[in-house]
Write an enzyme that holds these catalytic residues in place. Structure first.
Site, PDB file in Angstrom:
ATOM      1  N   HIS A 171      33.948  25.728  49.223  1.00 61.03           N
ATOM      2  CA  HIS A 171      34.838  26.616  49.974  1.00 61.03           C
ATOM      3  C   HIS A 171      34.055  27.147  51.170  1.00 61.03           C
ATOM      4  CE1 HIS A 171      37.620  27.902  46.382  1.00 61.03           C
ATOM      5  NE2 HIS A 171      38.307  27.129  47.206  1.00 61.03           N
ATOM      6  N   CYS A 264      34.272  35.863  46.782  1.00 64.37           N
ATOM      7  CA  CYS A 264      35.315  35.182  45.995  1.00 64.37           C
ATOM      8  C   CYS A 264      36.159  36.182  45.203  1.00 64.37           C
ATOM      9  CB  CYS A 264      34.698  34.206  44.998  1.00 64.37           C
ATOM     10  SG  CYS A 264      33.712  32.915  45.712  1.00 64.37           S
TER      11      CYS A 264
HETATM   12  N1  ARG Z   1      35.828  28.211  39.830  1.00 66.04           N
HETATM   13  C1  ARG Z   1      36.518  28.530  41.050  1.00 66.04           C
HETATM   14  C2  ARG Z   1      36.924  27.262  41.759  1.00 66.04           C
HETATM   15  O1  ARG Z   1      36.172  26.320  41.725  1.00 66.04           O
HETATM   16  C3  ARG Z   1      35.649  29.373  41.926  1.00 66.04           C
HETATM   17  C4  ARG Z   1      36.358  29.893  43.136  1.00 66.04           C
HETATM   18  C5  ARG Z   1      35.485  30.690  44.027  1.00 66.04           C
HETATM   19  N2  ARG Z   1      36.205  31.281  45.057  1.00 66.04           N
HETATM   20  C6  ARG Z   1      35.864  31.280  46.364  1.00 66.04           C
HETATM   21  N3  ARG Z   1      36.565  31.994  47.192  1.00 66.04           N
HETATM   22  N4  ARG Z   1      34.875  30.547  46.803  1.00 66.04           N
HETATM   23  O2  ARG Z   1      37.978  27.162  42.337  1.00 66.04           O
END
Ligand code: ARG
Length: 271
Positions: A171, A264
């Protein structure tokens, strides 16, 4: 830092989701290992410290009720993108997270926001970060470039597409942090062309070190003057302090097992 350029905080509204049902039951990014133990009670305590940090800084924190069976719902940044009272909802790449989308959309509807449902894969502020008048849009792993076009149309702000190339930084908010007028980022997490775009847009950006990115040091939240970041990202904190930011380290080691850090867990609500 020259006088007059001291970073100034502005009041923020955040939406967060308590990690009551947090777990690592599946693996949709390289940080997640379903065979490794997770301490949910510790995750909740660490999350409470993050929440209290925002309140102590004078920010407002709203909470969305966690839903059983949605262990990643704690990562509220993925719940929407909210600018000018408009909430652009999300559509997850992975089926495991699909049911989070209507839960977040319903929260924004109840709160009186104009809610738009996206047609393309869009993981909210995980990949769409507002930097001044621009939206920076990450792609390569989750949010699709077509979602960037949708966001540009809905918000009427130019979206700059940035190509992510390292699966650990899946991300945009794991590879780049907005700091008011500038950004901090890990150059290696981006394609050559996107690195050139970032250099052009933010010539004075903070370039992060790999060791800080590896503890999700870029997954930080800035209110203009304070930066809340993982406690383990000590070099990053020093770089930020050199630029006049006040840093607040928080330990979210349990949530990092799912690939998440402070940002996150935090969705900014801009009314
Ligand atoms: N386990 C989640 C995923 O892989 C983690 C999300 C983390 N969120 C972020 N905004 N980077 O989607």
């Amino acid at each position: 830092m020259p006088e007059g350029l001291t970073p100034e905080p502005t009041h923020r509204r955040y939406l967060m989701c308590r990690p009551t049902y947090f777990a690592v039951d599946y693996a949709i990014n390289p940080w997640m290992d379903p065979s490794a133990p997770v301490d949910t009670a510790l995750a909740v305590r660490q999350w409470e410290v993050l929440r209290a940090t925002y309140v102590e800084l004078g920010h407002e924190v709203a909470e969305i009720a966690p839903v059983p069976g949605l262990p990643d719902m704690v990562f509220a940044a993925n719940g929407a993108t909210v600018i000018d009272g408009i909430a652009l909802g999300v559509q997850f790449r992975d089926a495991e997270r699909a049911d989070e989308a209507p839960a977040y959309a319903a929260w924004f509807e109840r709160a009186g926001f104009e809610v738009h449902r996206p047609k393309q894969v869009n993981e909210g502020e995980g990949d769409l970060l507002l930097a001044g008048d621009l939206l920076l849009g990450g792609t390569g792993f989750r949010t699709s470039p077509a979602a960037h076009a949708e966001a540009q149309e809905i918000f009427g702000r130019p979206v700059i597409t940035l190509q992510l190339v390292d699966p650990r930084y899946y991300h945009l908010d794991t590879a780049l942090c907005v700091l008011g007028d500038t950004v901090a980022y890990l150059p290696e997490a981006f394609s050559r062309g996107s690195r050139a775009v970032l250099r052009r847009l933010f010539p004075d950006a903070i370039l992060a070190r790999a060791a800080d990115a590896e503890v999700l040091g870029l997954n930080a939240v800035c209110d203009g003057a304070h930066v809340v970041l993982p406690a383990q990202a000590t070099r990053m904190a020093a770089q930020l302090r050199e630029r006049g930011y006040a840093t607040i380290g928080v330990d979210l080691s349990e949530l990092r097992k799912a690939g998440g850090g402070p940002k996150c867990c935090t969705l900014e609500v801009r009314s």
